[in-house]
Design a protein around this motif. Structure first.
Motif, PDB file in Angstrom:
ATOM      1  N   GLN A 145     -36.034  13.976 -26.500  1.00  0.00           N
ATOM      2  CA  GLN A 145     -35.698  15.147 -25.702  1.00  0.00           C
ATOM      3  C   GLN A 145     -34.582  15.959 -26.369  1.00  0.00           C
ATOM      4  OE1 GLN A 145     -33.026  14.660 -22.333  1.00  0.00           O
ATOM      5  NE2 GLN A 145     -34.705  15.344 -21.008  1.00  0.00           N
ATOM      6  N   ARG A 146     -33.567  15.272 -26.876  1.00  0.00           N
ATOM      7  CA  ARG A 146     -32.474  15.973 -27.564  1.00  0.00           C
ATOM      8  C   ARG A 146     -32.983  16.696 -28.807  1.00  0.00           C
ATOM      9  NH1 ARG A 146     -26.742  12.744 -27.429  1.00  0.00           N
ATOM     10  NH2 ARG A 146     -26.985  11.699 -25.418  1.00  0.00           N
ATOM     11  N   LEU A 147     -33.850  16.021 -29.559  1.00  0.00           N
ATOM     12  CA  LEU A 147     -34.411  16.639 -30.759  1.00  0.00           C
ATOM     13  C   LEU A 147     -35.240  17.864 -30.391  1.00  0.00           C
ATOM     14  CD1 LEU A 147     -35.127  16.849 -33.730  1.00  0.00           C
ATOM     15  CD2 LEU A 147     -36.826  15.026 -33.388  1.00  0.00           C
ATOM     16  N   ALA A 148     -36.060  17.756 -29.346  1.00  0.00           N
ATOM     17  CA  ALA A 148     -36.890  18.889 -28.919  1.00  0.00           C
ATOM     18  C   ALA A 148     -36.021  20.064 -28.479  1.00  0.00           C
ATOM     19  CB  ALA A 148     -37.820  18.459 -27.788  1.00  0.00           C
ATOM     20  N   LEU A 149     -34.914  19.778 -27.790  1.00  0.00           N
ATOM     21  CA  LEU A 149     -34.013  20.843 -27.363  1.00  0.00           C
ATOM     22  C   LEU A 149     -33.335  21.489 -28.565  1.00  0.00           C
ATOM     23  CD1 LEU A 149     -32.691  22.404 -25.049  1.00  0.00           C
ATOM     24  CD2 LEU A 149     -30.935  20.613 -24.941  1.00  0.00           C
TER      25      LEU A 149
END
Length: 312
Positions: A145-149
């Motif tokens: 999720q952090r990478l996608a954000l």
């Protein structure tokens, strides 16, 4: 970066979209101020994702007029897309590439200047620096999720679309994610997010409820609850959950649900609701009137009880 003066980032009217004979978005009009986090709620198939994609230019509407980021949302969709970040529900980056390789790739796709600095800044800001050489496919849901954000905001968009962004993510990661979204909004980023989680809806500045392609409720969580006209009673006592099936079929009861050792009963007709719970208003049960929840209101709306009270 200071927050920009409040202006409309989105001001669109009469939005419609059909796929064949299925009318997915029906005459939706919506205004969102710059730097606001607006949540879209509704059951699966209600038109939430289609509405998001229409607003950012990923889909072409059948009709509608207005502006997104000061641009004509029908004729200048390419320019809108360049200023929009989009985070899909399903992880869409390359799982056989490292975190850094994914972000490097995104930077090249956007043709960003100072690519190395931007990528390093994103890695450090979201706590990904120590994991930069880890394969994306080996990350947990929260780290993905952090990478996608990071990928969705690498090009400094003015509008961020989040489609069910925290599905399958643990509570701690969800909280950290929302803290980051609020930080971005405080810097002037406008955020549209679709979610099924009521607690996440309450974290938004305002929300809209979409049912059968129509925007039938719009405002803050408190405003929507206040307009509902719902009355709610909370009952407690030993084995009180066993009365739910009886209550949910009583006249005047729109919803009856067990919550641990308590029962939550809601309706719009106070007299009818009190008649429904009257047989159980005795020992060992105790009843108190409670404030309706956002979930109570949305159960009411899903039951096709909406009327002009919910007009924007």
């Amino acid at each position: 970066m200071s927050k920009a003066p409040t202006t409309a980032a989105i001001d669109v009217r009469g939005l419609n979209k059909s796929f064949g004979d299925k009318h997915v978005v029906r005459d939706v009009s919506i205004r969102v101020e710059t730097g606001r986090i607006t949540g879209f709620l509704g059951p699966n198939g209600a038109g939430k994702t289609t509405t998001l994609r229409l607003l950012c230019g990923l889909l072409t509407p059948d009709s509608g007029e207005g502006q997104v980021l000061g641009l004509n949302f029908r004729t200048q969709s390419d320019a809108i897309k360049r200023q929009t970040g989009y985070m899909t529900q399903r992880f869409s980056l390359y799982e056989d590439m490292t975190i850094q390789e994914n972000l490097d790739f995104v930077a090249r796709v956007y043709g960003l200047d100072n690519m190395k600095g931007r990528v390093t800044g994103a890695l450090d800001h979201l706590g990904l620096g120590d994991r930069r050489d880890q394969l994306a496919g080996a990350l947990s849901g929260g780290w993905k999720q952090r990478l996608a954000l990071a990928a969705a905001t690498l090009h400094d968009p003015k509008l961020l679309l989040l489609d069910e962004p925290t599905a399958g993510v643990d509570p701690k990661a969800r909280r950290e994610f929302w803290d980051e979204i609020h930080d971005l909004a405080d810097q002037g980023l406008t955020v549209l997010v679709s979610t099924h989680y009521m607690d996440e809806a309450e974290r938004c500045h305002d929300i809209g409820y979409i049912l059968h392609g129509q925007l039938i409720a719009r405002g803050t969580a408190q405003e929507i609850i206040a307009k509902s006209g719902l009355v709610t009673f909370n009952g407690e006592g030993p084995d009180i959950g066993r009365i739910v099936r009886d209550l949910e079929h009583k006249p005047g009861v729109l919803s009856a649900s067990a919550f641990g050792a308590a029962v939550h009963v809601s309706g719009t007709d106070r007299a009818a609701l009190e008649r429904a719970i009257a047989p159980y208003r005795k020992a060992p049960f105790a009843w108190t009137e409670a404030n309706p929840s956002l979930e109570d209101v949305f159960i009411q709306l899903m039951g096709d009880k909406a009327d002009d009270r919910y007009a924007a």
